[in-house]
Enzyme design. Structure first.
Site, short mmCIF file in Angstrom:
data_model
loop_
_atom_site.label_atom_id
_atom_site.label_comp_id
_atom_site.label_asym_id
_atom_site.label_seq_id
_atom_site.Cartn_x
_atom_site.Cartn_y
_atom_site.Cartn_z
N TYR A 114 1.05 -1.08 0.32
CA TYR A 114 -0.32 0.16 0.05
C TYR A 114 0.44 1.09 0.10
O TYR A 114 0.67 1.88 0.78
CB TYR A 114 -0.98 0.23 1.30
CG TYR A 114 -1.87 -1.26 1.27
CD1 TYR A 114 -3.05 -1.38 0.96
CD2 TYR A 114 -1.34 -2.27 1.38
CE1 TYR A 114 -3.39 -2.26 0.74
CE2 TYR A 114 -2.35 -3.14 1.98
CZ TYR A 114 -2.94 -3.09 0.97
OH TYR A 114 -4.38 -4.69 0.42
N TYR A 148 -12.06 -8.75 6.04
CA TYR A 148 -10.54 -8.26 4.88
C TYR A 148 -10.43 -9.75 4.68
O TYR A 148 -10.12 -10.63 4.93
CB TYR A 148 -9.68 -7.85 6.00
CG TYR A 148 -8.40 -7.54 4.53
CD1 TYR A 148 -8.22 -6.83 3.72
CD2 TYR A 148 -7.69 -9.13 4.75
CE1 TYR A 148 -7.16 -7.11 2.61
CE2 TYR A 148 -6.17 -8.88 4.24
CZ TYR A 148 -6.52 -8.17 2.95
OH TYR A 148 -4.60 -7.88 2.13
N ASP A 180 -12.36 -18.28 6.97
CA ASP A 180 -11.36 -17.27 6.93
C ASP A 180 -10.67 -17.20 7.58
O ASP A 180 -10.52 -16.44 8.68
CB ASP A 180 -11.81 -15.95 5.70
CG ASP A 180 -9.81 -15.32 5.33
OD1 ASP A 180 -8.72 -15.82 6.50
OD2 ASP A 180 -9.81 -14.77 4.56
N LYS A 236 -1.13 -17.38 7.26
CA LYS A 236 0.06 -16.01 7.81
C LYS A 236 1.01 -17.43 8.96
O LYS A 236 2.38 -17.26 8.37
CB LYS A 236 -0.74 -15.39 8.50
CG LYS A 236 -0.99 -14.23 7.74
CD LYS A 236 -1.99 -12.87 8.28
CE LYS A 236 -1.97 -11.92 6.98
NZ LYS A 236 -3.22 -11.88 6.93
#
Ligand SMILES: *Cc1c(COP(=O)(O)O)cnc(C)c1O
Length: 435
Positions: A28, A156, A257, A286
């Site tokens: 980003y 997200y 998720d 992750k």
């Protein structure tokens, strides 16, 4: 200009930074950014060592992933051992011990009906794979109209296109990609917090959307209990339980998720356990490799797998080049075993108490809207967005690594962080936030 040549001389930290600023994208980021950027020399345990010799206590665990601390000897050994034997081989028509061993572990520790494993390269790809499985499932079951997704606001799920389509429509910049992103359904975000009394009205928005649209819906996708990058919110487990019931009632798959929450982060091994439910599809990523390298997985029920395989076209249509990379699988197995053999529940519980105690004073500050803690996650929600240009160096000057976004100053430390280190971290947060 640096010359392009093999074996270029070692760069100084300043040269490295200068080259980075000229040529490399960061997450980003703008190529014109003047925001601070710190070269890292090495990292060990909970400490990141910068090129200028400063050491930072890391509050971020490199975005949820480094649960055992950096440079863990067990993970490094697993990686080296596997590298000496087989770093990679294609997974089409071939298999290997690291993949089988990891699959066995994952099937064993995840909720019962999850029985099949699909390995992917990153969290976003895992979400994409789970969404494709949901579509193929109903296609194979002779219900091809069931192909849309329902999710909740403030979520997200990753940055590739289909993941973006189920990220919060405001934070997720749906406007920018309008006409390209598929337009799916969004229920109001859950309002009942994790510690609040359950209010049945909380589920009404999602329930109404299911009742009205189930004929065209294949799945609900959500982050169970903890919404991560979409707002760092902890919602009531009963909400998740109700979603499971509604999915069963109206013939929808539930995709959980757990890329951020998996492997103990919320205080349970998987956040679904807070509600005592099992999803039909579970995404992991992750912390799967303890933060050593990228790897993700989708677990599916046998029913999903059999339906897809018995229908048209008879195969699941996905196969990444680096699927089940042996290095990543070997490290992941080592990391999962390390976790299971540690007293992680106690450790995460201690981190939870340390964060709760250490962050409590923040709630007395005028600039703070809310302070919340769950498991190994601590959040200070500000009233206004923070200024990264000043806040980032302020943390570094205090010897900690905290990376806020928007109005959220948050941490999720490695499970090996000591109470003293937690206290240094939370004191720094209080001081920086207080200004
Ligand atoms: C980080 C994250 C993803 C995306 O994973 P990547 O490895 O960054 O592609 C998806 N879902 C959730 C909940 C995440 O936290």
């Amino acid at each position: 200009m640096f010359r392009k040549q093999a074996g270029a001389t070692v760069m100084t930290a300043d040269e490295l930074l200068a080259y980075d600023r000229q040529h490399i994208w960061h997450p980003y980021s703008s190529i014109n950014s003047s925001l601070p950027l710190y070269p890292v020399e090495s990292a060990d345990g909970v400490r990141i060592r910068l090129a200028d010799g400063r050491e930072l206590i890391d509050g971020m665990a490199s975005w949820w992933s480094v649960i055992h601390g950096y440079n863990h000897p067990v993970l490094t050994a697993a990686l080296q051992k596997q590298a000496a034997r087989l770093s990679h081989v294609m997974f089409g028509g071939l298999t290997h011990e690291p993949a089988v061993e990891l699959a066995r572990l994952l099937v064993e520790i995840t909720p019962d009906p999850l029985d099949l494993v699909f390995f992917a390269d990153s969290g976003s790809v895992a979400v994409e794979v789970a969404m494709k499985m949901a579509i193929q499932y109903f296609h194979a079951a002779g219900k091809p109209d069931k192909k849309r997704f329902l999710t909740i606001r403030s979520g997200y799920h990753g940055d590739v296109f289909h993941c973006m389509s189920v990220c919060d429509p405001v934070n997720g910049m749906h406007q920018l990609f309008k006409g390209i992103l598929p337009e799916y359904l969004f229920a109001d975000r859950p309002d009942c917090g994790f510690y609040d009394d359950w209010d049945e009205a909380d589920i009404s928005s999602l329930e109404r959307l299911i009742v009205e649209n189930h004929g065209s819906l294949c799945a609900v996708i959500l982050e169970p209990v903890v919404q991560g990058a979409g707002g760092m919110r902890f919602y009531h487990p009963r909400y998740l339980k109700r979603v499971r019931q509604l999915c069963d009632q109206y013939d929808l798959l539930l995709i959980a998720d757990e890329i951020a929450t998996g492997f103990g982060r919320s205080g349970r091994l998987f956040a679904c356990e807070h509600a005592g439910i099992a999803p039909d599809l579970l995404c992991l990523g992750k912390a799967l490799t303890g933060g050593c390298m990228t790897l993700a997985a989708v677990l599916a029920t046998r029913k999903v797998g059999e339906t897809i395989s018995d229908g048209e076209p008879g195969v699941f249509m996905h196969g990444p080049t680096f699927m089940a990379n042996p290095l990543a699988c070997a490290v992941a197995s080592a990391s999962v075993k390390l976790l299971l053999d540690s007293n992680w529940e106690q450790r995460v519980g201690d981190i939870e108490s340390g964060l709760r105690q250490g962050l409590a004073p923040c709630s007395t500050l005028d600039c703070v809207a809310d302070v919340r803690v769950l498991g190994g996650i601590g959040v200070v929600e500000m009233k206004e967005a923070v200024d990264m240009e000043t806040i980032q160096p302020a943390f570094v000057d205090r010897g900690v690594w905290v990376r806020p976004f928007g109005r959220l100053v948050y941490v999720m430390p490695s499970y090996c962080m000591s109470p003293e280190e937690i206290s240094i971290l939370t004191t720094a947060i209080f001081e920086v936030v207080a200004g």
